[in-house]
Design a protein around this motif. Structure first.
Motif, PDB file in Angstrom:
ATOM      1  N   HIS A 170      51.253 -44.803  38.105  1.00 25.54           N
ATOM      2  CA  HIS A 170      52.230 -45.455  38.247  1.00 25.54           C
ATOM      3  C   HIS A 170      53.472 -44.656  38.511  1.00 25.54           C
ATOM      4  CE1 HIS A 170      49.637 -48.578  36.714  1.00 25.54           C
ATOM      5  NE2 HIS A 170      50.426 -49.565  37.056  1.00 25.54           N
ATOM      6  N   GLY A 171      53.098 -43.274  39.046  1.00 28.87           N
ATOM      7  CA  GLY A 171      54.170 -42.566  39.585  1.00 28.87           C
ATOM      8  C   GLY A 171      55.129 -41.931  38.592  1.00 28.87           C
ATOM      9  N   ARG A 172      54.659 -41.637  37.168  1.00 23.74           N
ATOM     10  CA  ARG A 172      55.378 -41.225  36.158  1.00 23.74           C
ATOM     11  C   ARG A 172      54.512 -39.840  35.644  1.00 23.74           C
ATOM     12  NH1 ARG A 172      56.172 -46.328  32.506  1.00 23.74           N
ATOM     13  NH2 ARG A 172      57.110 -44.936  30.967  1.00 23.74           N
ATOM     14  N   GLU A 173      54.300 -39.029  36.492  1.00 27.81           N
ATOM     15  CA  GLU A 173      53.642 -37.907  36.405  1.00 27.81           C
ATOM     16  C   GLU A 173      54.210 -36.755  35.427  1.00 27.81           C
ATOM     17  OE1 GLU A 173      55.615 -37.177  40.210  1.00 27.81           O
ATOM     18  OE2 GLU A 173      54.785 -38.564  39.314  1.00 27.81           O
ATOM     19  N   GLU A 174      55.530 -36.730  35.294  1.00 24.08           N
ATOM     20  CA  GLU A 174      56.105 -35.721  34.406  1.00 24.08           C
ATOM     21  C   GLU A 174      55.877 -36.265  32.969  1.00 24.08           C
ATOM     22  OE1 GLU A 174      60.011 -35.213  35.432  1.00 24.08           O
ATOM     23  OE2 GLU A 174      59.810 -34.350  37.381  1.00 24.08           O
ATOM     24  N   GLU A 175      56.257 -37.567  32.739  1.00 26.23           N
ATOM     25  CA  GLU A 175      55.632 -38.073  31.456  1.00 26.23           C
ATOM     26  C   GLU A 175      54.232 -37.942  31.049  1.00 26.23           C
ATOM     27  OE1 GLU A 175      56.512 -42.167  28.897  1.00 26.23           O
ATOM     28  OE2 GLU A 175      57.233 -41.951  30.746  1.00 26.23           O
ATOM     29  N   ALA A 176      53.482 -38.145  31.895  1.00 28.83           N
ATOM     30  CA  ALA A 176      51.864 -37.925  31.667  1.00 28.83           C
ATOM     31  C   ALA A 176      51.872 -36.500  31.360  1.00 28.83           C
ATOM     32  CB  ALA A 176      51.273 -38.305  32.781  1.00 28.83           C
ATOM     33  N   GLU A 177      52.234 -35.737  32.325  1.00 25.62           N
ATOM     34  CA  GLU A 177      52.159 -34.172  31.901  1.00 25.62           C
ATOM     35  C   GLU A 177      52.480 -33.903  30.654  1.00 25.62           C
ATOM     36  OE1 GLU A 177      50.532 -30.904  32.876  1.00 25.62           O
ATOM     37  OE2 GLU A 177      50.502 -32.291  34.357  1.00 25.62           O
ATOM     38  N   ARG A 178      53.651 -34.306  30.219  1.00 20.72           N
ATOM     39  CA  ARG A 178      54.135 -33.818  28.717  1.00 20.72           C
ATOM     40  C   ARG A 178      53.096 -34.319  27.619  1.00 20.72           C
ATOM     41  NH1 ARG A 178      58.419 -36.427  29.512  1.00 20.72           N
ATOM     42  NH2 ARG A 178      58.170 -37.984  27.788  1.00 20.72           N
ATOM     43  N   ILE A 179      52.921 -35.597  27.943  1.00 22.41           N
ATOM     44  CA  ILE A 179      51.869 -36.042  26.936  1.00 22.41           C
ATOM     45  C   ILE A 179      50.569 -35.423  26.724  1.00 22.41           C
ATOM     46  CG2 ILE A 179      50.493 -37.868  26.279  1.00 22.41           C
ATOM     47  CD1 ILE A 179      52.615 -39.845  27.318  1.00 22.41           C
ATOM     48  N   VAL A 180      50.135 -34.795  28.041  1.00 25.74           N
ATOM     49  CA  VAL A 180      48.852 -34.085  27.852  1.00 25.74           C
ATOM     50  C   VAL A 180      49.015 -32.721  27.270  1.00 25.74           C
ATOM     51  CG1 VAL A 180      47.107 -32.974  29.546  1.00 25.74           C
ATOM     52  CG2 VAL A 180      47.764 -35.507  29.888  1.00 25.74           C
ATOM     53  N   ASP A 181      50.307 -32.352  27.545  1.00 23.81           N
ATOM     54  CA  ASP A 181      50.513 -30.685  27.193  1.00 23.81           C
ATOM     55  C   ASP A 181      50.530 -30.734  25.699  1.00 23.81           C
ATOM     56  OD1 ASP A 181      50.761 -29.504  29.348  1.00 23.81           O
ATOM     57  OD2 ASP A 181      52.794 -29.570  30.007  1.00 23.81           O
ATOM     58  N   ASP A 182      51.324 -31.934  25.113  1.00 24.39           N
ATOM     59  CA  ASP A 182      51.429 -31.960  23.455  1.00 24.39           C
ATOM     60  C   ASP A 182      50.111 -32.149  23.133  1.00 24.39           C
ATOM     61  OD1 ASP A 182      54.151 -31.718  23.922  1.00 24.39           O
ATOM     62  OD2 ASP A 182      54.301 -34.079  23.780  1.00 24.39           O
ATOM     63  N   ILE A 183      49.049 -32.848  23.670  1.00 25.12           N
ATOM     64  CA  ILE A 183      47.688 -32.923  23.035  1.00 25.12           C
ATOM     65  C   ILE A 183      46.961 -31.616  23.182  1.00 25.12           C
ATOM     66  CG2 ILE A 183      45.402 -33.848  23.483  1.00 25.12           C
ATOM     67  CD1 ILE A 183      46.912 -36.413  24.610  1.00 25.12           C
ATOM     68  N   GLU A 184      47.055 -30.776  24.307  1.00 24.39           N
ATOM     69  CA  GLU A 184      46.513 -29.513  24.462  1.00 24.39           C
ATOM     70  C   GLU A 184      46.939 -28.683  23.712  1.00 24.39           C
ATOM     71  OE1 GLU A 184      44.725 -30.280  28.992  1.00 24.39           O
ATOM     72  OE2 GLU A 184      46.702 -28.834  28.608  1.00 24.39           O
ATOM     73  N   THR A 185      48.489 -28.592  23.397  1.00 25.01           N
ATOM     74  CA  THR A 185      48.884 -27.460  22.482  1.00 25.01           C
ATOM     75  C   THR A 185      48.469 -27.709  21.128  1.00 25.01           C
ATOM     76  OG1 THR A 185      50.735 -27.458  23.964  1.00 25.01           O
ATOM     77  CG2 THR A 185      51.264 -26.629  21.606  1.00 25.01           C
ATOM     78  N   ASP A 186      48.369 -28.992  20.583  1.00 22.59           N
ATOM     79  CA  ASP A 186      47.808 -29.183  19.292  1.00 22.59           C
ATOM     80  C   ASP A 186      46.363 -28.906  19.155  1.00 22.59           C
ATOM     81  OD1 ASP A 186      50.346 -30.322  18.667  1.00 22.59           O
ATOM     82  OD2 ASP A 186      49.876 -32.670  18.776  1.00 22.59           O
ATOM     83  N   ILE A 187      45.552 -29.075  20.112  1.00 18.44           N
ATOM     84  CA  ILE A 187      44.131 -28.595  19.922  1.00 18.44           C
ATOM     85  C   ILE A 187      44.106 -27.206  19.778  1.00 18.44           C
ATOM     86  CG2 ILE A 187      41.946 -28.933  21.162  1.00 18.44           C
ATOM     87  CD1 ILE A 187      42.592 -31.660  22.081  1.00 18.44           C
ATOM     88  N   GLU A 188      44.802 -26.674  20.730  1.00 15.76           N
ATOM     89  CA  GLU A 188      44.686 -24.906  20.913  1.00 15.76           C
ATOM     90  C   GLU A 188      45.055 -24.515  19.741  1.00 15.76           C
ATOM     91  OE1 GLU A 188      46.799 -23.968  24.417  1.00 15.76           O
ATOM     92  OE2 GLU A 188      44.908 -23.961  25.649  1.00 15.76           O
ATOM     93  N   ARG A 189      46.298 -24.833  18.851  1.00 16.40           N
ATOM     94  CA  ARG A 189      46.689 -24.584  17.610  1.00 16.40           C
ATOM     95  C   ARG A 189      45.918 -24.636  16.479  1.00 16.40           C
ATOM     96  NH1 ARG A 189      50.909 -27.206  17.510  1.00 16.40           N
ATOM     97  NH2 ARG A 189      50.296 -28.782  16.099  1.00 16.40           N
ATOM     98  N   GLU A 190      45.195 -25.801  16.416  1.00 12.39           N
ATOM     99  CA  GLU A 190      44.320 -26.148  15.496  1.00 12.39           C
ATOM    100  C   GLU A 190      42.740 -25.618  15.540  1.00 12.39           C
ATOM    101  OE1 GLU A 190      44.066 -30.300  15.444  1.00 12.39           O
ATOM    102  OE2 GLU A 190      46.116 -30.856  14.925  1.00 12.39           O
ATOM    103  N   SER A 191      42.588 -25.292  16.932  1.00 13.51           N
ATOM    104  CA  SER A 191      41.089 -24.578  16.934  1.00 13.51           C
ATOM    105  C   SER A 191      41.018 -23.074  17.029  1.00 13.51           C
ATOM    106  CB  SER A 191      40.406 -25.198  18.174  1.00 13.51           C
ATOM    107  OG  SER A 191      41.115 -24.759  19.462  1.00 13.51           O
ATOM    108  N   GLY A 192      42.321 -22.652  17.328  1.00  9.94           N
ATOM    109  CA  GLY A 192      42.520 -21.180  17.850  1.00  9.94           C
ATOM    110  C   GLY A 192      41.882 -20.706  18.858  1.00  9.94           C
TER     111      GLY A 192
END
Length: 577
Positions: A170-192
Motif C-alpha cells: 500500500h505504498g508505505r515501504e519506509e514504515e515497513a522497512e523500519r518494522i522489519v529492521d527492528d525485528i531483524e535487529t532484535d533477532i541478531e542481538r538475541e541470537s548473536g
C-alpha cells in the motif's frame, strides 16, 4: 442454562438459546465480511482495535438484557466484533510469523480462545453461585467480566506492529522497512548471529486499494480448488463446534440433571481439552505437514463423534463425566482441525485477499454450518429425546469427515514455505513487468529446463534447481526407491494404508543451497558439524533432516561414508563464487 431458569430475570427456553447462538453466528458472518474488507483496505492493526471495541460495547449491552429480542440484538453485535477479529488477527499472525513455525503459532493463538473460555467458566462458578449473588444478577456480571478483560487486551494490542507486507503493497515501504529492521535487529542481538541476505526478489506494483471484484475473482478463478477446500473445512468445523459449544450447558442440565451453577466445571474441562489439542499437536503441522494433520484431525474427530452419538442415543451414557470424556476426545482433535481451517485460508490465497478470504470462508462456511448447528442442537435438546440429539451428532460427524476428505484431495503443503511462494501477490510483476499470479499448481518451475545454460537471474536459477530435484525424485520413485510412512500422502498408494511421502522439491531450496555452499567451502563434513555451520536450529524441527535427505536424493549432496557428506555431482554451486 441459567437464563432458562424461572428466577433469571429473563424468560428464555433451550430452543431460544439455540436461536440466540444462531443470531450470534449471523452477526459474526456479517462482521467478518464487513470488517474483512476494511482490514485489507485500511490495515490489520486499525481493524483489530476497532473490532475489539465493537465486541466490548456489545458484551456490556448483553449484561443489561431485559427481553429475548434485546439479548438477540446484543449477541448479533458481539458476533460482528468477533467475526471481524478473525480476519484481522489471522492476517496479522501469518504475515508476522516465520514460515518454519507459522503452523504451530497460528494454532496456539487460535486455540488460546479456550484459555479465555476456561477462565470465563471459572469466573462463572463464582458469579452463578446463588448463595453469593442473586440469580438474576450473577449472569449479568459474568458478561461484564468479558468487557473488562477486553479493555486490558486493547492496551496490549497497541504494541503489535502493522504487517510489513500490507504496508509495502500500500505504498508505505519506509514504515515497513523500519518494522522489519527492528525485528531483524532484535533477532541478531538475541541470537548473536548475522542474518543471511534474502536469495530472491519479488517486484511489486504498489496500490492504495484493490477492487473487491478483483479479490473475489482471484479466489474462484485462479484458485477454485482452494476455494472449495476452504468452504469444506469451515462448514465442517462450524457445524460441530457451534452446535455443541453453544448448547453444552443445556445438554448437561437437560439429560444429566446437572445444576446450572455446576455446569461451568464441565465447560472448564472441555475448554482445557480444546486448548490442549493445538498445544500438543501444533508442532506436527509444521513437521509432519498440513495435509496429513488436518485430514487426521477432521476424520479422527468425526469417528469420535460417531462413537459418542451411538452411546448417547443408546442410553449407555448415564454419567455426565463419561459424556464429558467422550466430548474431550472428540474436541481434542476437532480443536486443532478448526484452528487449522483459519490457518489454511490465510495461507493459500494472495496477500491482498488474505483478510477478505478469511472473512468470506468464515462467513459462508460458518453461515451454513454455524447457524444450522446451534438451531438444530437447540431444538433437538428441547425435545428431551436422546435419539434426536444423537442425530445432530451424526450430522456433525459427517460434515467433519467431508472436510477431512476435501483436505486429502485439495490440501496444500504450505509448511515451511513463504506466503509469497504459496500464492504470489496479485500486485507482483514478473521480469517482463506483467502481472503475475499462480494457480493451484503453485509452480511454474516444472517447465524449466534444468539442462539448459545457466542464467544470472536468481529466480531462474531457483527454478532450474527445483526442476532438477523433481526429475531426481521421479527417477527415484520409478526405480522403486520410495519412502513410506502411514497416513495420506501426495503420490503412490501402497498396501496397508501406507503411502509414499515425497518432500516438495521447492520447500527447502534455501536450506539445500546453504548445505551445498557450506560443503563447497569446508569439504567433507560430519552431520553434526554441518548442522552447526548452517545454523540448522533456526530452520525449525525436522527441517535439517528433510533438506539433507532431499539434497542427497537430488544428487546435490553426496554421502562419502555414513555421517559424512560432500558436494554432489548435481550441485548448483556457481552462486557461491
Amino acid at each position: 442454562s441459567r437464563l432458562t431458569e424461572s428466577d433469571s430475570g429473563i424468560s428464555i427456553n433451550s430452543g431460544q438459546i439455540g436461536i440466540a447462538a444462531a443470531i450470534y453466528v449471523i452477526g459474526a458472518c456479517v462482521g467478518a465480511l464487513f470488517f474483512g474488507q476494511l482490514t485489507d483496505r485500511f490495515g490489520r492493526k486499525k481493524l483489530f482495535m476497532l473490532t475489539l471495541a465493537v465486541y466490548i460495547v456489545a458484551t456490556v449491552a448483553t449484561a443489561f438484557t431485559f427481553a429475548p429480542w434485546f439479548f438477540y440484538l446484543a449477541r448479533f453485535f458481539t458476533g460482528a466484533g468477533i467475526g471481524g477479529e478473525y480476519s484481522a488477527i489471522n492476517s496479522a499472525i501469518d504475515e508476522l510469523i516465520p514460515a518454519r513455525v507459522r503452523g504451530r503459532v497460528d494454532l496456539i493463538i487460535n486455540g488460546s480462545y479456550w484459555v479465555g473460555s476456561a477462565g470465563g467458566s471459572a469466573a462463572a462458578l463464582f458469579f452463578l453461585d446463588k448463595g453469593l449473588i442473586p440469580a438474576d444478577i450473577g449472569w449479568r456480571l459474568a458478561f461484564g467480566v468479558g468487557a473488562v478483560l477486553g479493555l486490558f487486551i486493547m492496551l496490549v494490542r497497541r504494541n503489535v506492529p502493522e504487517s510489513p507486507r500490507w504496508l509495502f503493497i500500500h505504498g508505505r515501504e519506509e514504515e515497513a522497512e523500519r518494522i522489519v529492521d527492528d525485528i531483524e535487529t532484535d533477532i541478531e542481538r538475541e541470537s548473536g548471529e548475522t542474518l543471511p541476505e534474502p536469495d530472491e526478489t519479488l517486484t511489486v506494483r504498489q496500490r492504495e486499494s484493490i477492487p473487491f471484484r478483483t479479490i473475489a475473482r482471484t479466489a474462484f478463478s485462479l484458485y477454485p480448488r482452494r476455494a472449495v477446500l476452504g468452504l469444506a473445512l469451515f462448514v465442517g468445523q462450524a457445524f460441530l463446534y457451534n452446535g455443541v459449544t453453544f448448547n453444552l450447558g443445556t445438554l448437561y442440565t437437560t439429560f444429566f440433571k446437572v445444576s446450572s451453577g455446576f455446569v461451568p466445571v464441565f465447560i472448564i474441562v472441555y475448554a482445557v481439552a480444546n486448548f490442549a489439542g493445538p498445544m500438543t499437536l501444533g508442532r506436527l503441522f509444521d513437521t509432519v505437514g498440513r495435509k496429513v494433520m488436518i485430514t487426521s484431525t477432521y476424520v479422527g474427530s468425526a469417528v469420535a463423534a460417531v462413537v459418542l452419538a451411538a452411546l448417547f442415543g443408546a442410553h449407555v451414557i448415564e454419567s455426565p463425566w463419561f459424556f464429558e470424556a467422550l466430548i474431550i476426545v472428540t474436541f481434542f482433535l476437532a480443536s486443532s482441525g478448526a484452528s487449522a481451517a483459519y490457518l489454511t485460508v490465510s495461507e493459500i490465497f494472495p496477500m491482498e485477499t488474505r483478510a477478505l478470504a478469511i472473512a468470506f470462508f468464515y462467513a459462508v462456511g460458518t453461515g451454513l454450518g454455524g447457524i444450522i448447528g446451534p438451531l438444530l442442537f437447540g431444538q433437538l435438546i428441547n425435545s428431551d429425546s436422546r435419539g434426536e440429539v444423537a442425530i445432530a451428532f451424526y450430522i456433525g460427524a459427517a460434515v467433519m469427515a467431508l472436510g477431512g476428505l476435501f483436505e486429502l484431495l485439495y490440501g496444500v503443503n504450505a509448511e515451511n514455505r513463504s506466503l509469497e511462494d504459496i500464492a504470489q501477490p496479485l500486485t507482483a510483476t514478473d521480469a517482463d513487468g506483467k502481472s503475475g499470479s499462480r494457480a493451484d499448481s503453485d509452480d511454474r518451475a516444472t517447465n524449466a529446463d534444468g539442462d539448459a545454460g545457466r542464467t544470472r537471474d536468481p529466480r531462474e536459477e531457483r527454478r532450474r534447481r527445483i526442476a532438477a530435484r523433481r526429475r531426481a525424485q521421479r527417477q527415484r520413485e520409478a526405480s522403486g526407491l520410495r519412502r513410506f510412512r502411514p497416513g495420506p500422502g501426495a503420490s503412490h498408494a501402497s498396501p496397508g494404508m501406507a503411502v509414499s511421502w515425497p518432500v516438495e522439491a521447492d520447500v527447502f531450496d534455501a536450506q539445500i543451497q546453504a548445505l551445498v555452499h557450506t560443503l563447497a567451502e569446508h569439504g567433507t563434513t560430519g552431520r553434526r558439524q554441518l548442522a552447526g555451520l548452517v545454523h540448522a536450529r533456526a530452520w525449525g524441527p525436522g527441517a535439517f533432516a528433510a533438506a539433507l535427505r532431499l539434497a542427497i536424493t537430488s544428487g546435490e549432496v553426496a554421502v562419502v561414508r555414513p555421517g559424512q557428506y560432500a558436494v554432489g555431482d548435481n550441485a548448483f554451486v556457481e552462486e557461491a563464487s
